[in-house]
Design a protein around this motif. Structure first.
Motif, mmCIF file in Angstrom:
data_model
loop_
_atom_site.group_PDB
_atom_site.id
_atom_site.type_symbol
_atom_site.label_atom_id
_atom_site.label_comp_id
_atom_site.label_asym_id
_atom_site.label_seq_id
_atom_site.Cartn_x
_atom_site.Cartn_y
_atom_site.Cartn_z
ATOM 1 N N THR A 1 0.825 -1.209 0.000
ATOM 2 C CA THR A 1 0.000 0.000 0.000
ATOM 3 C C THR A 1 0.859 1.258 0.000
ATOM 4 O O THR A 1 1.873 1.338 0.691
ATOM 5 C CB THR A 1 -0.894 0.064 1.264
ATOM 6 N N ASP A 2 0.427 2.228 -0.811
ATOM 7 C CA ASP A 2 1.167 3.483 -0.866
ATOM 8 C C ASP A 2 0.937 4.293 0.402
ATOM 9 O O ASP A 2 -0.103 4.176 1.037
ATOM 10 C CB ASP A 2 0.677 4.316 -2.064
ATOM 11 N N LEU A 3 1.894 5.120 0.699
ATOM 12 C CA LEU A 3 1.699 6.053 1.813
ATOM 13 C C LEU A 3 0.685 7.099 1.384
ATOM 14 O O LEU A 3 0.798 7.651 0.289
ATOM 15 C CB LEU A 3 3.012 6.759 2.116
ATOM 16 N N GLN A 4 -0.259 7.378 2.250
ATOM 17 C CA GLN A 4 -1.343 8.277 1.828
ATOM 18 C C GLN A 4 -1.148 9.703 2.341
ATOM 19 O O GLN A 4 -2.062 10.501 2.321
ATOM 20 C CB GLN A 4 -2.694 7.741 2.329
ATOM 21 N N VAL A 5 0.038 10.029 2.796
ATOM 22 C CA VAL A 5 0.212 11.349 3.415
ATOM 23 C C VAL A 5 0.610 12.372 2.362
ATOM 24 O O VAL A 5 1.543 12.152 1.599
ATOM 25 C CB VAL A 5 1.313 11.279 4.505
ATOM 26 N N LYS A 6 -0.098 13.496 2.323
ATOM 27 C CA LYS A 6 0.270 14.569 1.392
ATOM 28 C C LYS A 6 0.945 15.673 2.203
ATOM 29 O O LYS A 6 0.382 16.197 3.151
ATOM 30 C CB LYS A 6 -1.011 15.077 0.695
ATOM 31 N N VAL A 7 2.166 15.980 1.835
ATOM 32 C CA VAL A 7 2.913 17.006 2.578
ATOM 33 C C VAL A 7 3.029 18.261 1.712
ATOM 34 O O VAL A 7 3.381 18.192 0.536
ATOM 35 C CB VAL A 7 4.321 16.468 2.957
ATOM 36 N N ASP A 8 2.725 19.402 2.308
ATOM 37 C CA ASP A 8 2.767 20.677 1.584
ATOM 38 C C ASP A 8 4.226 21.155 1.456
ATOM 39 O O ASP A 8 4.912 21.284 2.475
ATOM 40 C CB ASP A 8 1.943 21.705 2.399
ATOM 41 N N PRO A 9 4.704 21.419 0.239
ATOM 42 C CA PRO A 9 6.108 21.843 0.081
ATOM 43 C C PRO A 9 6.423 23.190 0.737
ATOM 44 O O PRO A 9 7.586 23.492 0.995
ATOM 45 C CB PRO A 9 6.306 21.928 -1.431
ATOM 46 N N ASP A 10 5.381 23.978 1.038
ATOM 47 C CA ASP A 10 5.620 25.230 1.772
ATOM 48 C C ASP A 10 5.731 24.995 3.277
ATOM 49 O O ASP A 10 6.048 25.904 4.031
ATOM 50 C CB ASP A 10 4.452 26.211 1.550
ATOM 51 N N SER A 11 5.432 23.784 3.703
ATOM 52 C CA SER A 11 5.418 23.548 5.154
ATOM 53 C C SER A 11 6.847 23.371 5.661
ATOM 54 O O SER A 11 7.782 23.102 4.897
ATOM 55 C CB SER A 11 4.589 22.303 5.491
ATOM 56 N N TYR A 12 7.004 23.511 6.973
ATOM 57 C CA TYR A 12 8.320 23.320 7.570
ATOM 58 C C TYR A 12 8.686 21.839 7.541
ATOM 59 O O TYR A 12 7.881 20.986 7.894
ATOM 60 C CB TYR A 12 8.345 23.891 8.986
ATOM 61 N N ALA A 13 9.930 21.571 7.074
ATOM 62 C CA ALA A 13 10.372 20.187 6.872
ATOM 63 C C ALA A 13 11.121 19.655 8.079
ATOM 64 O O ALA A 13 11.076 18.461 8.373
ATOM 65 C CB ALA A 13 11.281 20.116 5.650
ATOM 66 N N PHE A 14 11.878 20.533 8.774
ATOM 67 C CA PHE A 14 12.712 20.075 9.887
ATOM 68 C C PHE A 14 13.204 21.272 10.681
ATOM 69 O O PHE A 14 13.004 22.431 10.286
ATOM 70 C CB PHE A 14 13.918 19.269 9.367
ATOM 71 N N LEU A 15 13.865 20.979 11.786
ATOM 72 C CA LEU A 15 14.494 22.025 12.595
ATOM 73 C C LEU A 15 15.984 21.724 12.712
ATOM 74 O O LEU A 15 16.368 20.602 13.058
ATOM 75 C CB LEU A 15 13.851 22.072 13.987
ATOM 76 N N GLN A 16 16.786 22.727 12.400
ATOM 77 C CA GLN A 16 18.239 22.631 12.573
ATOM 78 C C GLN A 16 18.617 23.366 13.847
ATOM 79 O O GLN A 16 17.853 24.206 14.315
ATOM 80 C CB GLN A 16 18.955 23.313 11.400
ATOM 81 N N LEU A 17 19.805 23.109 14.356
ATOM 82 C CA LEU A 17 20.238 23.820 15.558
ATOM 83 C C LEU A 17 21.185 24.942 15.182
ATOM 84 O O LEU A 17 22.065 24.756 14.349
ATOM 85 C CB LEU A 17 20.977 22.868 16.494
ATOM 86 N N SER A 18 20.994 26.082 15.854
ATOM 87 C CA SER A 18 21.922 27.177 15.616
ATOM 88 C C SER A 18 23.022 27.087 16.658
ATOM 89 O O SER A 18 22.774 26.705 17.803
ATOM 90 C CB SER A 18 21.174 28.494 15.741
ATOM 91 N N GLY A 19 24.243 27.436 16.251
ATOM 92 C CA GLY A 19 25.341 27.514 17.219
ATOM 93 C C GLY A 19 24.976 28.519 18.292
ATOM 94 O O GLY A 19 25.162 28.293 19.476
#
Ligand code: J2J
Length: 539
Positions: free
Chosen positions: A174-192
């Motif tokens: 079965t395919d994954l049924q999740v649609k993710v918006d490309p404008d949405s936040y993908a991840f969080l990086q850490l700032s020094g």
């Protein structure tokens, strides 16, 4: 900022970036699905002599994504990712991308102090970690963090080679049924960062994808490229400049190293015919020494990138001749802006500048202390705005007011000048941070820990110049009257507080008072000068 703590992009600029074709509306999850279709049998990853093709990687990712959904993860959740350079990193991170869950990229060197704070701040619901590691028990660290963080309910332990354990039941077609918006936040990086604990840098699929695609153009990445990842791939530089994401997007191959050791790296370069790698200046120095006695044939290497901290012209000069390849200086930041010297640039530019912004749509300002623009070739604080520079940190209203201008420029805290033809030369830094060979230490974070110790009356953290690392961490300490403590006890105390190793002061000096500025603040400048004097006297 929206109600979830994410900063909002200026919609006028977003519209423009889309019209210009910069933001392409493909998520990283979709990218991998597409690549697995285009060249299923091409090797994407090589590690410990084992290979994973694009199709195999995608298959593992989908299986894990289904498992993570079944465990209750849902779009918008945040998950601590602390995985070393391994197949597991890619499987875990892309699985999260595909279901719209945000990885929070922690480094293998982070410890309880950093991760527990971050997990609380983002309300992380899960923690991806790995089982087999020499020397440090990452699974126990994950459990310790879980104890202190009520939202954190799942610990997913990955086998570094075989990926997420117990995914067999999610093998279905079965395919994954999740649609993710490309404008949405993908991840969080850490700032020094320069204040307190690390700030969180939210990046959208669209903005980050653009920076990776543009990096590929400037770094010559194509299907023939083979990238050796020696730095921890969770860091923004090896992740995206062009880094491992660039290599995947370009259809190339990533070779994962466990460390930056020249022995391991040189063997991999020869065996896997590596074409490009990314170093920080101290590693470049080690490699320059090692290459004099090498046995391996390194002639496949076309480009060595050096970035993360300033590469002195003296070191830069030696790299091209020693490795018979092109040096590329990279001056970047997880908040966005990345500058590259171009592969075809004159030697002068490659050796003496830190490159030019990668995008013609990057906006650069160099300002004085009154925020007035300065002319070319005059050093001032670098401000920037553009198609891949964040509009703000995650849940950090007060800090955002200080770090961003009203019209959305990020105040980098770096001191730089711009040459007549638009190249940046990094001259120094305004932020109270130590750049220890590319690893960033916020002075205030360590100071706060020291101040919590009963024997310590006051503490100031400053950089000591160092031939190898560029800078090392020095603590100046005033003790409470009638207390004594030794330097090694200070270091042990900080370690016991769960501070990452690279933040532990290399040198501790006990003093009776600090020099002060006119306004009663500690003069770090004078402390730094005192340290420079000491270093000079010892030489
Ligand atoms: C001087 N200082 C530099 C350089 C970074 C690519 C490359 C590096 C990073 C990175 C990154 C420097 N000369 N060549 O994210 O995508 C210092 C500056 C900068 C800070 C950012 C990338 N390259 N620096 O190092 O977020 O002070 O990103 O503001 O870790 O490193 O650190 P970080």
């Amino acid at each position: 900022m929206n109600s979830d703590g994410f900063p909002l992009w200026d919609q006028k600029r977003v519209k423009r970036y889309k019209e210009l074709g910069l933001w392409e509306n493909e998520t990283f999850g979709e990218m991998l699905t597409r690549l697995a279709r285009i060249h299923p049998d091409k090797v994407a990853l090589t590690w410990h002599g084992q290979h994973l093709t694009y199709a195999e990687l995608n298959h593992r990712v989908e299986r894990s994504a289904k498992a993570l959904l079944a465990f209750g993860l849902k779009q918008g959740d945040k998950v601590i990712v602390q995985l070393p350079n391994s197949f597991a990193f890619f499987e875990g991170v892309f699985a999260l991308f595909k279901i719209g869950v945000l990885p929070v990229f922690c480094l293998p060197s982070h410890r309880f102090h950093e991760i527990s704070h971050i997990a609380m701040h983002v309300e992380a619901v899960a923690y991806l970690t790995s089982e087999k590691r020499t020397g440090f028990d990452y699974v126990s660290l994950a459990h310790e963090v879980k104890e202190s963080c009520p939202e954190l309910v799942h610990i997913f332990s990955f086998d570094e080679m075989d990926g997420l354990v117990e995914t067999g039941q999610f093998e279905g077609e079965t395919d994954l049924q999740v649609k993710v918006d490309p404008d949405s936040y993908a991840f969080l990086q850490l700032s020094g960062g320069s204040t307190g604990l690390p700030k969180l840098i939210p990046r959208t699929h669209n903005d980050y994808y653009y920076s990776v695609r543009r990096s590929n153009e400037l770094c010559g990445i194509n299907e023939e490229s083979v990238y050796l990842a020696v730095l921890p791939v969770a860091h923004n530089y090896p992740l995206s400049s062009p880094g491992v994401l660039g290599l995947l997007l370009g259809g190339g191959r990533i070779v994962l190293a466990d460390s930056g050791s020249a022995d391991e790296a040189f063997q991999l370069i020869e065996k896997e015919q590596v074409t490009i790698t990314a170093l920080v200046p101290p590693l470049a120095l080690v490699w320059l020494e090692a290459v004099k006695h090498r046995k391996e044939d390194l002639s496949s290497l076309q480009v060595i990138q050096v970035g993360g901290a300033k590469c002195s012209a003296e070191v830069a000069k030696r790299i091209g001749p020693a490795f018979q390849c092109t040096l590329q200086q990279v001056f970047g930041m997880a908040e966005g802006l990345v500058n590259y010297t171009r592969l075809t640039d004159s030697e002068d530019k490659i050796l003496y500048t830190q490159g030019k912004p990668m995008s013609e749509y990057d906006e650069i300002r160099i300002v004085d202390e009154h925020e007035n623009d300065l002319g070319l070739n005059i050093a001032g604080e670098l401000w920037t705005r553009g198609p891949y520079t964040i509009p703000g940190y995650f849940k950090a209203d007060d800090h955002n007011r200080k770090s961003f201008s009203q019209d959305g420029f990020y105040k980098t805290g770096d001191v730089a000048s711009v040459t007549d033809d638009g190249y940046l030369i990094v001259q120094g830094r305004m932020k109270d941070q130590i750049n220890r060979g590319g690893e960033k230490v916020a002075a205030e974070e360590v100071e706060n820990q020291l101040l919590a110790h009963e024997t310590i009356f006051d503490a100031a953290i400053v950089a000591i110049p160092d031939d190898y690392l560029g800078e090392r961490v020095c603590a100046y300490i005033i003790l409470n009257k009638s207390f004594t403590i030794e330097a090694k006890e200070v270091k042990a105390y900080l370690r016991s507080k769960g501070l990452a190793d690279y933040k532990i002061p290399d040198v501790v000096h006990f003093v009776d008072s600090f020099p002060e500025t006119g306004v009663g603040k500690v003069s770090k400048q004078q402390l730094r000068q005192a340290i420079v004097q000491k270093v000079l006297m010892n030489n």
